[in-house]
Design a protein around this motif. Structure first.
Motif, PDB file in Angstrom:
ATOM      1  N   MET A   1       0.858  -1.215   0.000  1.00 28.80           N
ATOM      2  CA  MET A   1       0.000   0.000   0.000  1.00 28.80           C
ATOM      3  C   MET A   1       0.880   1.246   0.000  1.00 28.80           C
ATOM      4  SD  MET A   1      -2.693   1.157   2.904  1.00 28.80           S
ATOM      5  CE  MET A   1      -3.820  -0.235   2.815  1.00 28.80           C
ATOM      6  N   ASN A   2       0.683   2.117  -0.975  1.00 25.85           N
ATOM      7  CA  ASN A   2       1.499   3.339  -0.951  1.00 25.85           C
ATOM      8  C   ASN A   2       0.815   4.406  -0.085  1.00 25.85           C
ATOM      9  OD1 ASN A   2      -0.211   5.112  -2.428  1.00 25.85           O
ATOM     10  ND2 ASN A   2       0.408   4.154  -4.351  1.00 25.85           N
ATOM     11  N   PRO A   3       1.579   5.424   0.355  1.00 26.90           N
ATOM     12  CA  PRO A   3       1.052   6.399   1.324  1.00 26.90           C
ATOM     13  C   PRO A   3      -0.234   7.075   0.849  1.00 26.90           C
ATOM     14  CG  PRO A   3       3.406   6.718   0.987  1.00 26.90           C
ATOM     15  CD  PRO A   3       2.981   5.685   0.018  1.00 26.90           C
ATOM     16  N   THR A   4      -0.354   7.367  -0.426  1.00 21.90           N
ATOM     17  CA  THR A   4      -1.569   8.075  -0.864  1.00 21.90           C
ATOM     18  C   THR A   4      -2.810   7.208  -0.714  1.00 21.90           C
ATOM     19  OG1 THR A   4      -0.666   7.643  -3.028  1.00 21.90           O
ATOM     20  CG2 THR A   4      -0.987   9.975  -2.425  1.00 21.90           C
ATOM     21  N   GLN A   5      -2.650   5.907  -1.055  1.00 18.64           N
ATOM     22  CA  GLN A   5      -3.793   4.992  -0.888  1.00 18.64           C
ATOM     23  C   GLN A   5      -4.229   4.946   0.572  1.00 18.64           C
ATOM     24  OE1 GLN A   5      -2.031   1.459  -2.535  1.00 18.64           O
ATOM     25  NE2 GLN A   5      -3.742   1.207  -3.955  1.00 18.64           N
ATOM     26  N   PHE A   6      -3.214   4.859   1.439  1.00 20.41           N
ATOM     27  CA  PHE A   6      -3.490   4.787   2.867  1.00 20.41           C
ATOM     28  C   PHE A   6      -4.288   6.021   3.330  1.00 20.41           C
ATOM     29  CE2 PHE A   6      -2.365   5.448   7.334  1.00 20.41           C
ATOM     30  CZ  PHE A   6      -2.729   4.210   7.858  1.00 20.41           C
ATOM     31  N   ASN A   7      -3.782   7.203   2.917  1.00 23.43           N
ATOM     32  CA  ASN A   7      -4.456   8.435   3.340  1.00 23.43           C
ATOM     33  C   ASN A   7      -5.873   8.533   2.808  1.00 23.43           C
ATOM     34  OD1 ASN A   7      -2.456   9.411   4.875  1.00 23.43           O
ATOM     35  ND2 ASN A   7      -1.488  10.588   3.233  1.00 23.43           N
ATOM     36  N   SER A   8      -6.080   8.034   1.632  1.00 21.19           N
ATOM     37  CA  SER A   8      -7.399   8.213   1.028  1.00 21.19           C
ATOM     38  C   SER A   8      -8.478   7.475   1.808  1.00 21.19           C
ATOM     39  CB  SER A   8      -7.382   7.759  -0.427  1.00 21.19           C
ATOM     40  OG  SER A   8      -7.264   6.354  -0.441  1.00 21.19           O
ATOM     41  N   GLN A   9      -8.064   6.495   2.644  1.00 23.21           N
ATOM     42  CA  GLN A   9      -9.079   5.780   3.423  1.00 23.21           C
ATOM     43  C   GLN A   9      -9.413   6.462   4.746  1.00 23.21           C
ATOM     44  OE1 GLN A   9      -7.572   1.823   3.748  1.00 23.21           O
ATOM     45  NE2 GLN A   9      -7.762   1.455   1.559  1.00 23.21           N
ATOM     46  N   GLU A  10      -8.639   7.464   5.069  1.00 21.70           N
ATOM     47  CA  GLU A  10      -8.903   8.125   6.358  1.00 21.70           C
ATOM     48  C   GLU A  10     -10.053   9.110   6.206  1.00 21.70           C
ATOM     49  OE1 GLU A  10      -4.674   7.981   8.634  1.00 21.70           O
ATOM     50  OE2 GLU A  10      -4.937   9.573   7.164  1.00 21.70           O
ATOM     51  N   GLU A  11     -10.746   9.287   7.286  1.00 22.99           N
ATOM     52  CA  GLU A  11     -11.861  10.233   7.225  1.00 22.99           C
ATOM     53  C   GLU A  11     -11.875  11.079   8.491  1.00 22.99           C
ATOM     54  OE1 GLU A  11     -15.449   7.980   6.832  1.00 22.99           O
ATOM     55  OE2 GLU A  11     -15.178   6.933   8.723  1.00 22.99           O
ATOM     56  N   SER A  12     -12.692  12.097   8.482  1.00 21.70           N
ATOM     57  CA  SER A  12     -12.863  12.898   9.688  1.00 21.70           C
ATOM     58  C   SER A  12     -14.348  13.199   9.812  1.00 21.70           C
ATOM     59  CB  SER A  12     -12.057  14.197   9.605  1.00 21.70           C
ATOM     60  OG  SER A  12     -12.811  15.189   8.948  1.00 21.70           O
ATOM     61  N   LEU A  13     -14.692  13.928  10.832  1.00 22.21           N
ATOM     62  CA  LEU A  13     -16.104  14.286  11.004  1.00 22.21           C
ATOM     63  C   LEU A  13     -16.437  15.600  10.294  1.00 22.21           C
ATOM     64  CD1 LEU A  13     -16.539  13.184  14.722  1.00 22.21           C
ATOM     65  CD2 LEU A  13     -17.281  11.975  12.654  1.00 22.21           C
ATOM     66  N   ASP A  14     -15.432  16.163   9.618  1.00 20.50           N
ATOM     67  CA  ASP A  14     -15.731  17.320   8.774  1.00 20.50           C
ATOM     68  C   ASP A  14     -16.585  16.854   7.597  1.00 20.50           C
ATOM     69  OD1 ASP A  14     -14.417  19.209  10.261  1.00 20.50           O
ATOM     70  OD2 ASP A  14     -12.515  19.004   9.174  1.00 20.50           O
ATOM     71  N   PRO A  15     -17.403  17.748   7.068  1.00 19.18           N
ATOM     72  CA  PRO A  15     -18.260  17.338   5.950  1.00 19.18           C
ATOM     73  C   PRO A  15     -17.422  17.143   4.678  1.00 19.18           C
ATOM     74  CG  PRO A  15     -18.435  19.699   6.319  1.00 19.18           C
ATOM     75  CD  PRO A  15     -17.572  19.168   7.426  1.00 19.18           C
ATOM     76  N   ALA A  16     -17.882  16.259   3.824  1.00 20.18           N
ATOM     77  CA  ALA A  16     -17.216  16.106   2.531  1.00 20.18           C
ATOM     78  C   ALA A  16     -17.407  17.391   1.726  1.00 20.18           C
ATOM     79  CB  ALA A  16     -17.809  14.911   1.783  1.00 20.18           C
ATOM     80  N   ASP A  17     -18.537  18.008   1.950  1.00 24.38           N
ATOM     81  CA  ASP A  17     -18.862  19.217   1.187  1.00 24.38           C
ATOM     82  C   ASP A  17     -19.215  20.331   2.176  1.00 24.38           C
ATOM     83  OD1 ASP A  17     -19.941  21.218  -0.334  1.00 24.38           O
ATOM     84  OD2 ASP A  17     -21.493  19.959  -1.285  1.00 24.38           O
ATOM     85  N   TRP A  18     -18.283  21.231   2.352  1.00 28.50           N
ATOM     86  CA  TRP A  18     -18.503  22.298   3.341  1.00 28.50           C
ATOM     87  C   TRP A  18     -19.682  23.190   2.952  1.00 28.50           C
ATOM     88  CZ3 TRP A  18     -16.580  22.949   8.155  1.00 28.50           C
ATOM     89  CH2 TRP A  18     -15.456  22.184   8.518  1.00 28.50           C
ATOM     90  N   SER A  19     -19.931  23.328   1.674  1.00 27.65           N
ATOM     91  CA  SER A  19     -21.013  24.248   1.282  1.00 27.65           C
ATOM     92  C   SER A  19     -22.369  23.691   1.730  1.00 27.65           C
ATOM     93  CB  SER A  19     -20.981  24.543  -0.214  1.00 27.65           C
ATOM     94  OG  SER A  19     -21.317  23.375  -0.923  1.00 27.65           O
ATOM     95  N   GLU A  20     -22.464  22.350   1.766  1.00 27.62           N
ATOM     96  CA  GLU A  20     -23.708  21.747   2.261  1.00 27.62           C
ATOM     97  C   GLU A  20     -23.908  22.055   3.755  1.00 27.62           C
ATOM     98  OE1 GLU A  20     -24.415  17.342   2.062  1.00 27.62           O
ATOM     99  OE2 GLU A  20     -24.314  17.837  -0.101  1.00 27.62           O
ATOM    100  N   LEU A  21     -22.811  21.905   4.511  1.00 29.27           N
ATOM    101  CA  LEU A  21     -22.908  22.191   5.945  1.00 29.27           C
ATOM    102  C   LEU A  21     -23.188  23.678   6.169  1.00 29.27           C
ATOM    103  CD1 LEU A  21     -22.669  20.935   8.812  1.00 29.27           C
ATOM    104  CD2 LEU A  21     -20.385  21.922   8.893  1.00 29.27           C
ATOM    105  N   ARG A  22     -22.561  24.501   5.329  1.00 25.68           N
ATOM    106  CA  ARG A  22     -22.774  25.938   5.467  1.00 25.68           C
ATOM    107  C   ARG A  22     -24.258  26.273   5.281  1.00 25.68           C
ATOM    108  NH1 ARG A  22     -18.853  29.789   4.827  1.00 25.68           N
ATOM    109  NH2 ARG A  22     -17.538  28.269   3.781  1.00 25.68           N
ATOM    110  N   SER A  23     -24.883  25.672   4.297  1.00 27.21           N
ATOM    111  CA  SER A  23     -26.286  26.047   4.097  1.00 27.21           C
ATOM    112  C   SER A  23     -27.174  25.472   5.204  1.00 27.21           C
ATOM    113  CB  SER A  23     -26.781  25.693   2.686  1.00 27.21           C
ATOM    114  OG  SER A  23     -26.843  24.314   2.545  1.00 27.21           O
ATOM    115  N   LEU A  24     -26.822  24.283   5.716  1.00 24.81           N
ATOM    116  CA  LEU A  24     -27.560  23.759   6.875  1.00 24.81           C
ATOM    117  C   LEU A  24     -27.366  24.704   8.075  1.00 24.81           C
ATOM    118  CD1 LEU A  24     -29.220  21.527   8.296  1.00 24.81           C
ATOM    119  CD2 LEU A  24     -27.061  20.345   8.785  1.00 24.81           C
ATOM    120  N   ALA A  25     -26.135  25.151   8.264  1.00 20.90           N
ATOM    121  CA  ALA A  25     -25.837  26.040   9.398  1.00 20.90           C
ATOM    122  C   ALA A  25     -26.611  27.351   9.264  1.00 20.90           C
ATOM    123  CB  ALA A  25     -24.341  26.309   9.473  1.00 20.90           C
ATOM    124  N   HIS A  26     -26.675  27.886   8.074  1.00 22.05           N
ATOM    125  CA  HIS A  26     -27.444  29.123   7.877  1.00 22.05           C
ATOM    126  C   HIS A  26     -28.911  28.911   8.225  1.00 22.05           C
ATOM    127  CE1 HIS A  26     -24.299  31.022   4.942  1.00 22.05           C
ATOM    128  NE2 HIS A  26     -23.947  31.077   6.205  1.00 22.05           N
TER     129      HIS A  26
END
Ligand SMILES: *Cc1c(COP(=O)(O)O)cnc(C)c1O
Length: 488
Positions: A1-26
Motif C-alpha cells: 500500500m502506498n502512502p496516498t492509498q493509505f491516506n485516502s481511506q482516512e476520514e474525519s467528522l468534517d463534511p465532505a462538502d462544506w457548502s452543504e454544511l454551510r447552508s444547513l448552518a445558515h
C-alpha cells in the motif's frame, strides 16, 4: 500500500462538502433567530406528547441518518417542547432567560473549543478578564481569585471547600477530617439554598453541623439567634468556623444584613461566605446597590451569570478574597500537567488549580461578549426594569381583593396566593396548588411555588429580560379567573 492509498481511506467528522454544511448552518441560525423572535406567540409550556417521549426512547443509532435528517428530528420532536424559560411569561424558580447574543456566544465558543484547564492561549485571558470585571462589579479586591463554574451549586462547593481547608491547622488535603479534633460548625438561615447543605454534606462536615437559624418577618437571618447559637456552640466545645449570608434568598428574595454578619465574622474570626446566586446582581444598579452592602466584605461569594445576568446556561462564578487559600485548596500538578514558563503549557495561573474541573469549557466568552456589547449601563437598566416589574406586580396583587401577598418584596420575587374568606390555609393550599398546575397547563404563564409560614404561594421570580407589564397584568387576570373556577 502506498502512502496516498493509505491516506485516502482516512476520514474525519468534517463534511465532505462544506457548502452543504454551510447552508444547513445558515438554516439553523435562521430557525433559531426566528424561534427567539416569535417566542411570545407560543404557549410558555405544554405537556410533552407521548409520541415525542417515544421518539426519545430509541436504540443506539448504528447507521448514519445524516445531518439533515437529524436536524429535521430536532425541529419536529425537540424544539417545539421547551422548558419555557425563554418566554416572557416564565418566572419559575430562578431560571434565567438567555440573551440572543449569549446564544451566539455559545456558537463562537464551541467553534474555538479551547480547554480552559490551563495553558497559554487566549481563552484563559478572556476568563481572567471576565473575572476581573466581576470583582470590580462586586467590590472585590483585584488580588482576589475567581473561577467560572457550572453554576451556583458548584460555586458554593468551591467556596466552602476553601473555607473548610483554611480554618484547620493541619493539612486537611492529606489527613482529611480524620485528623480534626474539632467539630466544625457553620451557620445560615433556614431560607438558605439547598446547595449549601449539599456542599456541607459533600465536605464531610455533616448536615447536623449546618445550623439552620430562624429568620425575622422579612425572612432575613435573625442576628440575635446567630450570636446566641455561636456562643452556645463554643460553650459546648464545638468550633464555629463559617457563616453563610444570603444576598437574595431563593424563596422570597430576602437580603440578610450582610454588614452585621460581616461584623460578627470579624469579631469571632469566622469565614464569611455570601450566596448571591441571583441577588448579587443588585450591585450592578446604582439604586439597588445598597441591598448588597457588606457583600464586598465576604471571604468568598458566589454569583450565577445564567440567572440574573441573562447568559445562557451554564455559567456561575465564585470569588475568593485570599487567592493563596483558594489555590491551596485545589492545586494539584502531576508531571503531565506541569506548568512551564513559556510555550503552550505556560500561562500560569491555570484555572484547574482553583476548582474541581480539569477540562473546562469556554463559558467565559458569552459573558465577555455580553459585558462588552451591553456595558453595565444596559444590564443595570434591565435589572432595574425587573425590580420595577416586581413592584408593579406587588401593587397589582395588593389592589386585587382575590389575591394576598405572602412575603415582602425585597427585589424581584413576588409570593402571593388566590384567597377566599371561606377557606382555611389547608384548603387554600390545595386550591392554589391545583390552580398553579392549571396555569402551567394553559400555557399562559409559569410561576413556580413555595411554602411560606405554612402557606402555599405562587412565586414569581422576575429575572426575565423579555417580560413586559402587560404580561404581569395577564397573570393577575388568569390567576383570578382560574381561582374562581378551580376544582380541588
Ligand atoms: C439557584 C441558586 C443556587 C444554585 O445555583 P445553580 O446555578 O442552580 O447551581 C444557590 N443559591 C441560590 C440563592 C440560588 O438561587
Amino acid at each position: 500500500m502506498n502512502p496516498t492509498q493509505f491516506n485516502s481511506q482516512e476520514e474525519s467528522l468534517d463534511p465532505a462538502d462544506w457548502s452543504e454544511l454551510r447552508s444547513l448552518a445558515h438554516r439553523m441560525v435562521d430557525d433559531m433567530i426566528t424561534n427567539m423572535e416569535t417566542i411570545a406567540e407560543r404557549p410558555v409550556w405544554q405537556p410533552i406528547p407521548e409520541e415525542v417521549k417515544h421518539s426519545l426512547d430509541q436504540p443506539l443509532p448504528r447507521q448514519p441518518q445524516g445531518a439533515e435528517a437529524a436536524y429535521q428530528d430536532f425541529l419536529t420532536n425537540i424544539l417545539p417542547h421547551p422548558m419555557g424559560n425563554s418566554h416572557p411569561r416564565f418566572w419559575g424558580w430562578v431560571v434565567g432567560t438567555a440573551a440572543p447574543l449569549g446564544v451566539l456566544g455559545e456558537l463562537l465558543a464551541a467553534t474555538m473549543n479551547p480547554n480552559l484547564g490551563g495553558g497559554d492561549h487566549v481563552a484563559n485571558y478572556v476568563e481572567h478578564q471576565v473575572i476581573n470585571w466581576i470583582k470590580q462589579l462586586f467590590g472585590f479586591p483585584i488580588e482576589s481569585s475567581g473561577l467560572l463554574v457550572s453554576g451556583g451549586s458548584m460555586a458554593n462547593l468551591v467556596g466552602l471547600t476553601v473555607a473548610r481547608n483554611s480554618v484547620v491547622d493541619f493539612d486537611l488535603r492529606k489527613e482529611g477530617l480524620q485528623e480534626c479534633n474539632d467539630r466544625l460548625v457553620c451557620y445560615a438561615s433556614v431560607e438558605t439554598h439547598s446547595s449549601i447543605q449539599k456542599a456541607v454534606e459533600l465536605l464531610g462536615l455533616g448536615g447536623n453541623y449546618l445550623r439552620q437559624l430562624p429568620v425575622n418577618n422579612a425572612f432575613q437571618l435573625d442576628i440575635e439567634a446567630l450570636e446566641g447559637t455561636i456562643k452556645a456552640d463554643r460553650a459546648a466545645g464545638l468550633r464555629p468556623f463559617l457563616v453563610i449570608g444570603n444576598a437574595g434568598t431563593v424563596n422570597s428574595g430576602a437580603y440578610d444584613d450582610l454588614n452585621k454578619i460581616a461584623d460578627i465574622c470579624q469579631r469571632e474570626s469566622l469565614w464569611f461566605h455570601v450566596d448571591g446566586a441571583f441577588g448579587a446582581a443588585a450591585a450592578i444598579s446604582p439604586t439597588l446597590k445598597p441591598l448588597v452592602s457588606g457583600m464586598e466584605r465576604a471571604d468568598s461569594m458566589i454569583f450565577d451569570l445564567h440567572k440574573w445576568l441573562y447568559t445562557p446556561f451554564e455559567a456561575g462564578c465564585v470569588l475568593v478574597r485570599n487567592e493563596a487559600a483558594h489555590r491551596q485548596a485545589f492545586s494539584l500538578t502531576p508531571d503531565y500537567l506541569e506548568h512551564t514558563a513559556s510555550g503552550l503549557a505556560a500561562g500560569a495561573p491555570w484555572f484547574s488549580d482553583y476548582g474541581v474541573q480539569l477540562s473546562r469549557g469556554f463559558r467565559a466568552l458569552k459573558v465577555w461578549l455580553m459585558f462588552k456589547a451591553y456595558g453595565t449601563e444596559k444590564l443595570s437598566r434591565q435589572i432595574q426594569q425587573n425590580a420595577d416589574q416586581a413592584r408593579y406586580l406587588e401593587k397589582r396583587v395588593v389592589q386585587t381583593p382575590e389575591l394576598e401577598l405572602l412575603a415582602p418584596v425585597s427585589l424581584n420575587i413576588v409570593c402571593f396566593r388566590y384567597k377566599t374568606a371561606d377557606l382555611d390555609d389547608k384548603a387554600l393550599n390545595a386550591l392554589n396548588r391545583a390552580l398553579l398546575v392549571q396555569l402551567h397547563e394553559s400555557g399562559v404563564a409559569a410561576p413556580s411555588y413555595t411554602t411560606l409560614d405554612g402557606k402555599y404561594a405562587l412565586r414569581v421570580c422576575i429575572i426575565n429580560h423579555r417580560t413586559r407589564r402587560e404580561d404581569l397584568d395577564l397573570l393577575v387576570e388568569e390567576v383570578v379567573r382560574l381561582g374562581k373556577n378551580v376544582q380541588t
